[in-house]
Design an enzyme around this catalytic site. Structure first.
Site, mmCIF file in Angstrom:
data_model
loop_
_atom_site.group_PDB
_atom_site.id
_atom_site.type_symbol
_atom_site.label_atom_id
_atom_site.label_comp_id
_atom_site.label_asym_id
_atom_site.label_seq_id
_atom_site.Cartn_x
_atom_site.Cartn_y
_atom_site.Cartn_z
ATOM 1 N N ILE A 20 0.829 -1.200 0.000
ATOM 2 C CA ILE A 20 0.000 0.000 0.000
ATOM 3 C C ILE A 20 0.864 1.250 0.000
ATOM 4 O O ILE A 20 0.566 2.223 -0.697
ATOM 5 C CB ILE A 20 -0.944 0.007 1.218
ATOM 6 C CG1 ILE A 20 -1.920 -1.172 1.158
ATOM 7 C CG2 ILE A 20 -1.720 1.317 1.290
ATOM 8 C CD1 ILE A 20 -2.776 -1.322 2.409
ATOM 9 N N ASP A 69 13.790 3.363 11.123
ATOM 10 C CA ASP A 69 12.901 2.438 11.825
ATOM 11 C C ASP A 69 11.969 3.240 12.724
ATOM 12 O O ASP A 69 12.376 3.754 13.771
ATOM 13 C CB ASP A 69 13.730 1.454 12.645
ATOM 14 C CG ASP A 69 12.869 0.371 13.288
ATOM 15 O OD1 ASP A 69 11.630 0.497 13.275
ATOM 16 O OD2 ASP A 69 13.451 -0.600 13.820
ATOM 17 N N ASN A 106 1.790 5.123 7.097
ATOM 18 C CA ASN A 106 1.409 3.829 6.544
ATOM 19 C C ASN A 106 2.149 2.662 7.192
ATOM 20 O O ASN A 106 1.610 1.559 7.274
ATOM 21 C CB ASN A 106 1.674 3.815 5.038
ATOM 22 C CG ASN A 106 1.589 2.421 4.449
ATOM 23 O OD1 ASN A 106 0.504 1.855 4.302
ATOM 24 N ND2 ASN A 106 2.741 1.832 4.120
ATOM 25 N N SER A 157 -5.434 3.173 9.238
ATOM 26 C CA SER A 157 -6.069 2.344 10.249
ATOM 27 C C SER A 157 -6.430 1.013 9.612
ATOM 28 O O SER A 157 -5.765 0.559 8.679
ATOM 29 C CB SER A 157 -7.294 3.057 10.835
ATOM 30 O OG SER A 157 -7.885 2.269 11.850
ATOM 31 N N SER A 158 -7.502 0.392 10.062
ATOM 32 C CA SER A 158 -7.925 -0.905 9.537
ATOM 33 C C SER A 158 -9.334 -1.182 10.029
ATOM 34 O O SER A 158 -9.740 -0.711 11.102
ATOM 35 C CB SER A 158 -6.987 -2.013 10.021
ATOM 36 O OG SER A 158 -7.533 -3.298 9.767
ATOM 37 N N TYR A 171 -3.329 -5.971 17.376
ATOM 38 C CA TYR A 171 -3.392 -5.212 16.126
ATOM 39 C C TYR A 171 -4.629 -4.324 16.085
ATOM 40 O O TYR A 171 -4.545 -3.126 15.779
ATOM 41 C CB TYR A 171 -3.377 -6.171 14.938
ATOM 42 C CG TYR A 171 -3.423 -5.476 13.601
ATOM 43 C CD1 TYR A 171 -2.324 -4.768 13.128
ATOM 44 C CD2 TYR A 171 -4.571 -5.523 12.799
ATOM 45 C CE1 TYR A 171 -2.360 -4.121 11.894
ATOM 46 C CE2 TYR A 171 -4.612 -4.882 11.567
ATOM 47 C CZ TYR A 171 -3.504 -4.184 11.129
ATOM 48 O OH TYR A 171 -3.554 -3.544 9.912
ATOM 49 N N LYS A 175 -4.892 -0.094 16.027
ATOM 50 C CA LYS A 175 -5.570 0.677 14.987
ATOM 51 C C LYS A 175 -6.686 1.538 15.586
ATOM 52 O O LYS A 175 -6.967 2.641 15.083
ATOM 53 C CB LYS A 175 -6.111 -0.252 13.899
ATOM 54 C CG LYS A 175 -5.013 -0.913 13.076
ATOM 55 C CD LYS A 175 -4.067 0.121 12.462
ATOM 56 C CE LYS A 175 -3.006 -0.490 11.581
ATOM 57 N NZ LYS A 175 -2.098 0.522 10.992
#
Length: 286
Positions: A20, A69, A106, A157-158, A171, A175
């Site tokens: 992405i 990083d 991202n 986000s997700s 996870y 998010k």
């Protein structure tokens, strides 16, 4: 050139050597934006260099890679410092101004495990990259953001922040945190930039492919009811159509998610801030 609504602007895309992030970098470049391609490990150096060359040749923009990083305390500030050094050194000018117009958060990691098996090190690693990294990057970038609300910040986000998928305590929680910070930053940075998030679902690539069969079975019902995830013969590749028969539908193409991120970076999106914008084909509807 038509469509170059971001001509002359500078954008930083984290985790941009592949997937992405790479697609977002290309989308911004296609709109005339100069792009910084951030990546984490040396193994991605060649990918970042190849992408930089491609974007420069294809779109006539400046593009270069920076290894940093974002899961470390110093990585975000090092990324901003390297970007500033690059753009102020060529060409050198006593009245040169350095401005960061666009920031795309991202970079991210996903470490899935069910409740009894969650490890502290997985929590720490995920929250350092997915939550603390974007926070520190924004802190480091604040002095260089526009002062006329023309800046654009987009956080990845997700749908996992909403859907409660198996094994995603860490996870999904990370998010949800980035969505909460998006709303706060939209208020705090209102004179500098709009701040929005997008919430992809399954997206083509190794991150989604790495999920367990149990996870994929659990999400199949969601995919089957997502209006835009139905694979179409003659439009989607044959292997995508075949795979969709098992998985319930096709994942997003990276360029489709990138298009929504890019849209939020244009002048036309100036009246949108503090939002979580759908980038999942209708898998999650609010």
């Amino acid at each position: 050139m038509a469509g170059r609504v971001l001509a002359g602007k500078l954008g930083i895309v984290t985790g941009a050597s592949r997937g992405i992030g790479s697609a977002i970098a290309e989308n911004l470049a296609s709109k005339g934006c100069n792009v910084v391609i951030n990546y984490t490990s040396k193994s991605s150096t060649s990918l970042a260099k190849d992408l930089s060359k491609k974007l420069q040749a294809k779109y006539g923009v400046q593009a270069f890679g920076v290894q940093a990083d974002l899961g470390t305390p110093t990585g975000p500030s090092a990324l901003i410092a390297a970007t500033k050094d690059h753009f102020l050194s060529s060409p050198p000018s006593p009245d040169a101004k350095f401005q960061i117009d666009i920031l795309i958060n991202n970079a991210g990691v996903a470490r899935n495990d069910k409740l009894p098996d969650i490890k502290i090190e997985d929590f720490d690693a995920t929250y350092h990259v997915n939550v603390l990294g974007p926070l520190l990057l924004i802190q480091a970038a604040i002095p260089y953001l526009p002062t006329d609300r023309s800046g654009r910040i987009v956080n990845l986000s997700s749908i996992s922040s909403d859907c409660g998928f198996l094994g995603q305590s860490i996870y999904g929680g990370s998010k949800a945190a980035i969505e909460a910070m998006t709303r706060v930053w939209a208020r705090e940075l209102s004179e500098r930039a709009t701040v929005n998030a997008i919430n992809p679902g399954p997206v083509e690539g190794p991150m989604y492919a790495a999920n367990s069969d149990e996870f994929k079975a659990g999400i199949k019902g969601w995919i089957e009811h997502a209006p835009l995830m139905r694979a179409r013969a003659g439009i989607d590749a044959e292997d995508v159509v075949v795979e969709a028969k098992t998985s319930g539908g096709r994942p997003a193409y990276a360029r489709e998610v990138a298009g929504i991120a890019g849209m939020l970076c244009t002048p036309d999106a100036a009246w949108c801030t503090g939002q979580v914008v759908c980038a999942n084909g209708g898998l999650l509807m609010h």
